[in-house]
Write an enzyme that holds these catalytic residues in place. Structure first.
Site, PDB file in Angstrom:
ATOM      1  N   SER A 108      37.065  39.281  41.293  1.00 24.55           N
ATOM      2  CA  SER A 108      36.924  39.043  42.732  1.00 24.55           C
ATOM      3  C   SER A 108      37.381  40.287  43.477  1.00 24.55           C
ATOM      4  CB  SER A 108      37.781  37.850  43.163  1.00 24.55           C
ATOM      5  OG  SER A 108      37.840  37.755  44.578  1.00 24.55           O
ATOM      6  N   TYR A 168      46.123  33.685  42.847  1.00 22.91           N
ATOM      7  CA  TYR A 168      44.704  33.895  42.564  1.00 22.91           C
ATOM      8  C   TYR A 168      44.351  35.379  42.605  1.00 22.91           C
ATOM      9  CZ  TYR A 168      39.634  33.832  43.085  1.00 22.91           C
ATOM     10  OH  TYR A 168      38.291  34.068  42.918  1.00 22.91           O
TER      11      TYR A 168
END
Length: 265
Positions: free
Chosen positions: A149, A163
């Site tokens: 990401s 995350y």
């Protein structure tokens, strides 16, 4: 089986980006191994791919947050029959909010799925791929695509500490392993998407986020497969996120940290 048919294993294949990988690889004539927790969705996807593309598929219902689930997929990755040419580590777990308020089980699940499973599955597949390239048994590109990401590029990410940190690990791990195996003819690529319309971004979609913040999953898959074929270790899909990634490299880290803290949650 078609002579010379390539095999791809995709985790998190039952929806979102993983489902799109399965469709595009089936379209290209790959034999598929589909992995996800929801067996019924895997079976439905397998039936559709068989009807539309004539794809040969295997389904493995496995929860990659568990040791048993990971072991089941590792066993398939080490199999000599229909060896896996491409592993797509797409399965991921979100989880956000203040780290001190996250439930311990959610914290562990992020680590287990985003880090531990990805590392173990990559380790399971690489030795066989390296040996097949050495012996000439794999004439085309073989290797791994790890779905990270752009959050992993941020120097600080309040509200998404765990995350973002897990995705920063994915990027650095992938680039490092890619450098190790490059001379052996094996490709390892990290794809760093921004926001994509999937189950993980439902909260953002419900807030009415503008279309410009989303990258189509079709773009994520197409760009990453192209980068993998070319032996690139990192790819950022979408012009807006490519620009943002370039800007993050140019701006002083202290300035970026200050901006994120000021405008972040």
């Amino acid at each position: 089986m078609t002579k010379g048919q390539r095999t791809a294993l995709v985790t998190g294949a039952s929806s979102g980006i993983g489902e799109e990988y399965a469709r595009r690889l089936a379209e290209r004539g790959h034999r598929l191994v589909l992995v996800a927790r929801r067996a019924e969705r895997l079976d439905a996807l397998a039936a559709e791919l068989a009807e539309r593309y004539g794809a040969r598929t295997e389904s493995i219902a496995a929860d990659l947050a568990t040791a048993e689930g990971v072991a089941r997929v590792e066993e398939r990755l080490r199999a000599e029959e229909h060896p896996v040419d491409l592993l797509v580590n797409n399965a991921g777990y979100g989880g956000g909010g203040s780290f001190a308020r996250q439930q311990p089980e959610d914290v562990q699940r992020v680590i287990d799925v985003n880090v531990t499973a990805l590392v173990r599955l990559t380790r399971a597949v690489l030795p066989g791929q390296i040996e097949r390239k050495r012996s000439g048994a794999a004439p085309g590109p073989v290797g791994v695509i790890n779905v990270g990401s752009v959050a992993g590029l941020l120097p600080v990410s309040p509200g998404s500490a765990l995350y973002a940190s897990s995705k920063a690990f994915v990027r650095l791990f992938t680039e490092s392993v890619a450098a190790e195996v490059k001379r052996r003819g094996v490709h390892v690529t990290a794809v760093l998407p921004g926001y994509v319309r999937t189950d993980m971004t439902t909260w953002l979609q419900e807030k009415g986020a503008p279309e410009q913040v989303f990258v189509p999953k079709e773009t994520v898959v197409a760009d990453s497969l192209r980068a993998f074929a070319r032996g690139r270790s990192v790819v950022i899909p979408g012009l807006q996120y490519k620009a943002a990634g370039g800007l993050l490299k140019l701006l002083p880290a202290t300035l970026v940290r200050g901006a994120v803290r000021r405008f972040g949650p």
